[in-house]
Design a protein around this motif. Sequence first.
Motif, PDB file in Angstrom:
ATOM      1  N   MET A   1    -107.676 -21.844  78.415  1.00  0.00           N
ATOM      2  CA  MET A   1    -108.252 -22.361  77.172  1.00  0.00           C
ATOM      3  C   MET A   1    -109.770 -22.194  77.154  1.00  0.00           C
ATOM      4  N   PHE A   2    -110.394 -22.263  78.348  1.00  0.00           N
ATOM      5  CA  PHE A   2    -111.844 -22.073  78.425  1.00  0.00           C
ATOM      6  C   PHE A   2    -112.233 -20.692  77.915  1.00  0.00           C
ATOM      7  N   LEU A   3    -111.519 -19.658  78.388  1.00  0.00           N
ATOM      8  CA  LEU A   3    -111.825 -18.301  77.954  1.00  0.00           C
ATOM      9  C   LEU A   3    -111.602 -18.143  76.452  1.00  0.00           C
ATOM     10  N   TYR A   4    -110.576 -18.791  75.946  1.00  0.00           N
ATOM     11  CA  TYR A   4    -110.297 -18.716  74.507  1.00  0.00           C
ATOM     12  C   TYR A   4    -111.476 -19.275  73.718  1.00  0.00           C
ATOM     13  N   ARG A   5    -111.958 -20.452  74.122  1.00  0.00           N
ATOM     14  CA  ARG A   5    -113.082 -21.069  73.420  1.00  0.00           C
ATOM     15  C   ARG A   5    -114.348 -20.226  73.548  1.00  0.00           C
ATOM     16  N   LEU A   6    -114.539 -19.649  74.740  1.00  0.00           N
ATOM     17  CA  LEU A   6    -115.713 -18.805  74.973  1.00  0.00           C
ATOM     18  C   LEU A   6    -115.713 -17.596  74.048  1.00  0.00           C
ATOM     19  N   PHE A   7    -114.593 -16.882  74.018  1.00  0.00           N
ATOM     20  CA  PHE A   7    -114.513 -15.686  73.179  1.00  0.00           C
ATOM     21  C   PHE A   7    -114.507 -16.041  71.696  1.00  0.00           C
ATOM     22  N   ARG A   8    -113.930 -17.186  71.346  1.00  0.00           N
ATOM     23  CA  ARG A   8    -113.974 -17.627  69.955  1.00  0.00           C
ATOM     24  C   ARG A   8    -115.424 -17.804  69.508  1.00  0.00           C
ATOM     25  N   GLY A   9    -116.230 -18.394  70.362  1.00  0.00           N
ATOM     26  CA  GLY A   9    -117.649 -18.565  70.048  1.00  0.00           C
ATOM     27  C   GLY A   9    -118.367 -17.239  69.915  1.00  0.00           C
ATOM     28  N   MET A  10    -118.031 -16.291  70.795  1.00  0.00           N
ATOM     29  CA  MET A  10    -118.657 -14.963  70.744  1.00  0.00           C
ATOM     30  C   MET A  10    -118.282 -14.234  69.456  1.00  0.00           C
ATOM     31  N   PHE A  11    -117.013 -14.319  69.083  1.00  0.00           N
ATOM     32  CA  PHE A  11    -116.571 -13.664  67.849  1.00  0.00           C
ATOM     33  C   PHE A  11    -117.216 -14.312  66.630  1.00  0.00           C
ATOM     34  N   ARG A  12    -117.413 -15.616  66.663  1.00  0.00           N
ATOM     35  CA  ARG A  12    -118.068 -16.294  65.542  1.00  0.00           C
ATOM     36  C   ARG A  12    -119.473 -15.740  65.334  1.00  0.00           C
ATOM     37  N   ILE A  13    -120.185 -15.536  66.423  1.00  0.00           N
ATOM     38  CA  ILE A  13    -121.543 -14.981  66.341  1.00  0.00           C
ATOM     39  C   ILE A  13    -121.501 -13.554  65.803  1.00  0.00           C
ATOM     40  N   LEU A  14    -120.566 -12.746  66.342  1.00  0.00           N
ATOM     41  CA  LEU A  14    -120.425 -11.359  65.908  1.00  0.00           C
ATOM     42  C   LEU A  14    -120.156 -11.282  64.410  1.00  0.00           C
ATOM     43  N   TYR A  15    -119.173 -12.027  63.953  1.00  0.00           N
ATOM     44  CA  TYR A  15    -118.790 -11.956  62.545  1.00  0.00           C
ATOM     45  C   TYR A  15    -119.886 -12.500  61.625  1.00  0.00           C
ATOM     46  N   ARG A  16    -120.563 -13.532  62.072  1.00  0.00           N
ATOM     47  CA  ARG A  16    -121.590 -14.145  61.221  1.00  0.00           C
ATOM     48  C   ARG A  16    -122.781 -13.212  61.008  1.00  0.00           C
ATOM     49  N   PHE A  17    -123.210 -12.548  62.087  1.00  0.00           N
ATOM     50  CA  PHE A  17    -124.430 -11.746  61.996  1.00  0.00           C
ATOM     51  C   PHE A  17    -124.178 -10.271  61.685  1.00  0.00           C
ATOM     52  N   VAL A  18    -123.035  -9.752  62.082  1.00  0.00           N
ATOM     53  CA  VAL A  18    -122.764  -8.331  61.863  1.00  0.00           C
ATOM     54  C   VAL A  18    -121.971  -8.091  60.580  1.00  0.00           C
ATOM     55  N   TYR A  19    -121.115  -9.047  60.232  1.00  0.00           N
ATOM     56  CA  TYR A  19    -120.266  -8.834  59.057  1.00  0.00           C
ATOM     57  C   TYR A  19    -120.475  -9.889  57.956  1.00  0.00           C
ATOM     58  N   ARG A  20    -121.547 -10.671  58.061  1.00  0.00           N
ATOM     59  CA  ARG A  20    -121.868 -11.668  57.029  1.00  0.00           C
ATOM     60  C   ARG A  20    -120.622 -12.482  56.641  1.00  0.00           C
ATOM     61  N   TRP A  21    -120.039 -13.032  57.646  1.00  0.00           N
ATOM     62  CA  TRP A  21    -118.780 -13.767  57.585  1.00  0.00           C
ATOM     63  C   TRP A  21    -118.798 -14.891  56.559  1.00  0.00           C
ATOM     64  N   GLU A  22    -117.821 -14.906  55.684  1.00  0.00           N
ATOM     65  CA  GLU A  22    -117.657 -15.989  54.729  1.00  0.00           C
ATOM     66  C   GLU A  22    -116.257 -16.576  54.894  1.00  0.00           C
ATOM     67  N   ILE A  23    -116.184 -17.897  55.037  1.00  0.00           N
ATOM     68  CA  ILE A  23    -114.907 -18.590  55.263  1.00  0.00           C
ATOM     69  C   ILE A  23    -114.595 -19.449  54.053  1.00  0.00           C
ATOM     70  N   ILE A  24    -113.416 -19.257  53.487  1.00  0.00           N
ATOM     71  CA  ILE A  24    -113.015 -19.984  52.289  1.00  0.00           C
ATOM     72  C   ILE A  24    -111.660 -20.660  52.512  1.00  0.00           C
ATOM     73  N   GLY A  25    -111.561 -21.931  52.141  1.00  0.00           N
ATOM     74  CA  GLY A  25    -110.280 -22.630  52.181  1.00  0.00           C
ATOM     75  C   GLY A  25    -109.851 -23.137  53.541  1.00  0.00           C
ATOM     76  N   LEU A  26    -110.786 -23.281  54.468  1.00  0.00           N
ATOM     77  CA  LEU A  26    -110.418 -23.740  55.806  1.00  0.00           C
ATOM     78  C   LEU A  26    -109.746 -25.110  55.777  1.00  0.00           C
ATOM     79  N   GLU A  27    -110.073 -25.907  54.771  1.00  0.00           N
ATOM     80  CA  GLU A  27    -109.480 -27.239  54.650  1.00  0.00           C
ATOM     81  C   GLU A  27    -107.972 -27.175  54.376  1.00  0.00           C
ATOM     82  N   ASN A  28    -107.457 -26.000  54.027  1.00  0.00           N
ATOM     83  CA  ASN A  28    -106.025 -25.842  53.763  1.00  0.00           C
ATOM     84  C   ASN A  28    -105.201 -25.685  55.040  1.00  0.00           C
ATOM     85  N   VAL A  29    -105.880 -25.471  56.163  1.00  0.00           N
ATOM     86  CA  VAL A  29    -105.173 -25.309  57.439  1.00  0.00           C
ATOM     87  C   VAL A  29    -104.997 -26.677  58.099  1.00  0.00           C
ATOM     88  N   PRO A  30    -103.763 -27.142  58.266  1.00  0.00           N
ATOM     89  CA  PRO A  30    -103.528 -28.467  58.860  1.00  0.00           C
ATOM     90  C   PRO A  30    -104.130 -28.596  60.257  1.00  0.00           C
TER      91      PRO A  30
END
Length: 196
Positions: A1-30
């Motif tokens: 689970m540690f590696l999962y959280r680590l890579f999740r954080g890395m991907f968040r940075i990648l998507y935010r800065f390289v692909y101008r990540w926009e997240i819509i409707g996250l509140e719909n996920v239980p």
Amino acid sequence: MFLYRLFRGMFRILYRFVYRWEIIGLENVPLQGGVILCSNHKNNLDPPFIASPIQRQVHFMAKEELFKIPVISYLVKQFGAYPVKRGMSDKGALKKSLQILKEGKVLGIFPEGTRSKDGKLGKPYPGAALFALKSEAAVIPTAVIGDWKMFQSMRVVYGKPINMTELRQQKVTSALTEEASGKIMKEIQQLIDEYS
């Protein structure tokens, strides 16, 4: 689970800065209970793209060949992936998927089974519909929107849960599975049309 959280954080940075990540409707996920994320599939980066915004771990099927490569096998297992045999009915993968949902976890799946070459939704395989019909999991239509070009906007959209109650009360047949597949794909297409 540690590696999962680590890579999740890395991907968040990648998507935010390289692909101008926009997240819509996250509140719909239980936040609790079984969840099926049903998404269109455009790029190999799609799995972490739809999983990274979610605080819960998302489990995906991965082609069996990856689990025969030592280092890769270890990593994909840490990410919560499990093997599926391509081009045939894999009862083991089906059983594993339903077990994940029964345990109240999150399953990510691409109903088309493969990446779209033209960006349009293709014909779905029955897997996603079967999981939706044979479980009590929330079915969340999900859309990946954008062309995966660097420094251009990419969106991930989570729709409201699809009401599967009426279909779940019926005996599972190929016709019912096809109907459920159509319902899921229609919801995904609506998200693409609305947010593209």
